[in-house]
Write an enzyme that holds these catalytic residues in place. Sequence first.
Site, PDB file in Angstrom:
ATOM      1  N   HIS A  60       0.969  -1.099  -0.165  1.00  0.00           N
ATOM      2  CA  HIS A  60      -0.016  -0.081  -0.037  1.00  0.00           C
ATOM      3  C   HIS A  60       0.996   1.269   0.177  1.00  0.00           C
ATOM      4  O   HIS A  60       0.503   2.277  -0.594  1.00  0.00           O
ATOM      5  CB  HIS A  60      -1.094  -0.056   1.325  1.00  0.00           C
ATOM      6  N   ILE A  61       2.214   1.209   0.640  1.00  0.00           N
ATOM      7  CA  ILE A  61       2.763   2.542   1.006  1.00  0.00           C
ATOM      8  C   ILE A  61       3.730   2.387  -0.341  1.00  0.00           C
ATOM      9  O   ILE A  61       3.637   3.576  -0.861  1.00  0.00           O
ATOM     10  CB  ILE A  61       3.588   2.376   2.122  1.00  0.00           C
ATOM     11  N   SER A  94      10.618   2.109   6.674  1.00  0.00           N
ATOM     12  CA  SER A  94       9.791   0.715   7.154  1.00  0.00           C
ATOM     13  C   SER A  94      10.023   0.280   8.513  1.00  0.00           C
ATOM     14  O   SER A  94       9.108   0.422   9.266  1.00  0.00           O
ATOM     15  CB  SER A  94      10.114  -0.446   6.161  1.00  0.00           C
ATOM     16  N   GLU A 143      15.171   1.995  19.474  1.00  0.00           N
ATOM     17  CA  GLU A 143      14.615   3.531  19.572  1.00  0.00           C
ATOM     18  C   GLU A 143      13.974   3.891  20.923  1.00  0.00           C
ATOM     19  O   GLU A 143      13.629   3.052  21.962  1.00  0.00           O
ATOM     20  CB  GLU A 143      13.124   3.514  18.688  1.00  0.00           C
ATOM     21  N   HIS A 201      11.017   8.183  13.908  1.00  0.00           N
ATOM     22  CA  HIS A 201       9.840   7.427  13.500  1.00  0.00           C
ATOM     23  C   HIS A 201       8.450   8.005  13.347  1.00  0.00           C
ATOM     24  O   HIS A 201       7.526   7.810  13.841  1.00  0.00           O
ATOM     25  CB  HIS A 201       9.677   6.271  14.750  1.00  0.00           C
ATOM     26  N   ILE A 202       8.671   8.921  12.582  1.00  0.00           N
ATOM     27  CA  ILE A 202       7.336   9.983  12.294  1.00  0.00           C
ATOM     28  C   ILE A 202       7.072   9.801  10.821  1.00  0.00           C
ATOM     29  O   ILE A 202       6.065  10.840  10.386  1.00  0.00           O
ATOM     30  CB  ILE A 202       7.698  11.515  12.736  1.00  0.00           C
ATOM     31  N   GLY A 218       4.536   8.225   9.574  1.00  0.00           N
ATOM     32  CA  GLY A 218       3.047   8.316   9.386  1.00  0.00           C
ATOM     33  C   GLY A 218       2.625   9.144  10.596  1.00  0.00           C
ATOM     34  O   GLY A 218       1.397   9.308  10.729  1.00  0.00           O
TER      35      GLY A 218
END
Length: 413
Positions: A165-166, A243, A273, A296-297, A299
């Site tokens: 999808h991405i 990803s 993280e 990790h941003i 989305g």
Amino acid sequence: MTTSGDQLSYPKDNIKVLLLEGIHETAVENFKKHHFLNIETYDVAFTEEELLEKIEDVQIIGIRSKTQLTKKVIEKASKLKAIGCFCIGTNQVDLEAAMKSGVTVFNSPYSNTRSVAELVIAEAIMLKRMIPLRDRKAHEGMWLKDATESYEVRGKNMGIVGYGHIGSQVSVLAENMGFNVLYYDTEPKLPMGNATRINSLEELLNRSDIVTLHVPGNPTTKMMMDAERISQMKKGSVLLNLSRGSVVVVNALKEALESGHLSGAGIDVFPEEPESKGDSFKTTLQNIPNVILTPHIGGSTIEAQYNIGVDVSSKLIGLIDNGTTVGSHTVPPLNLPVQKNAHRILHIHENKPGVLSEINQCISGSDINILGQYLKTNEHIGYVVLDVDKEYDDELIERMQNVKHTIKTRILY
């Protein structure tokens, strides 16, 4: 007992909802709109020890990517009916343990697709123009005005690894920007627009000016971009990873950047993280020219978090109110209508021969007419939903619970 599809066999204020990691307020609003009032929210992830203390009387838990729902936690959660992963993935949940416990697991695989894809395109342009380096020098007081190693993206090859999808959304945006889009996926995928499918990862790496990774985090993708794979990339190319942190060997990436084999990188996810916003963060990729590091941003936009909040909470509400499991990763997916003037019985069991026959014998032995029956199985478990036209009694429920291989039985309404 009423026949409304919104009426449970027990009051909704007895259904405890636990939401962690600052899940968007739209989820809370949606729960309240559907009369769920016993809601606890926290802005942080919980440790396993904290979960073990809180989980025993929780029926619904909502998490994002940090909280780990282990086998130990799931087995302790005797009342747990559903887990909502308010993010793309479900790798933070022991899905096998959830399935064996009859716990339905939902996520939101599409809600932040556009947000991630936009950031990929933005970073591709910035890195091919050497903007991170020039930005840093400008902040340091150096006027680095020249066209050295600064390129347009028009006509360049964008290599997409993972055409889900991405990846396919990146494909559409990249083509509109003038990229020649190449993609590689382990499964056959039809191209979007004029994208070209490449038969091997090595060929894609050899031909691409920018490589962007959009693969799941699993054993087959772990450390897939190691020193050997990175060496196969075109000299002067750029690597983007938005990803999973496990798919790139960061020390090998650092060496490729410092040697000049790669001209830049954009990394949004890391092998390790921090737990919470504001925590200290270290990586070997810090302070390397023309590298974009983000926490990790990919989305994390207002639009994406809003959509995820609505999407996952609606799936959880649908399960509790109606028994619907569409989108589940554990209990087989059933899309169920609301049945008026009936009572609904949910039965989750191991997928073994003879279970359905025994269930039907329980019903027929009680002289109850079945108005609707729905069944879906996967390799391990089965999900049977029965709509019956008479008042059930405690003996029927006890017989259903005693059916061999039963995992969970619930009277819905």
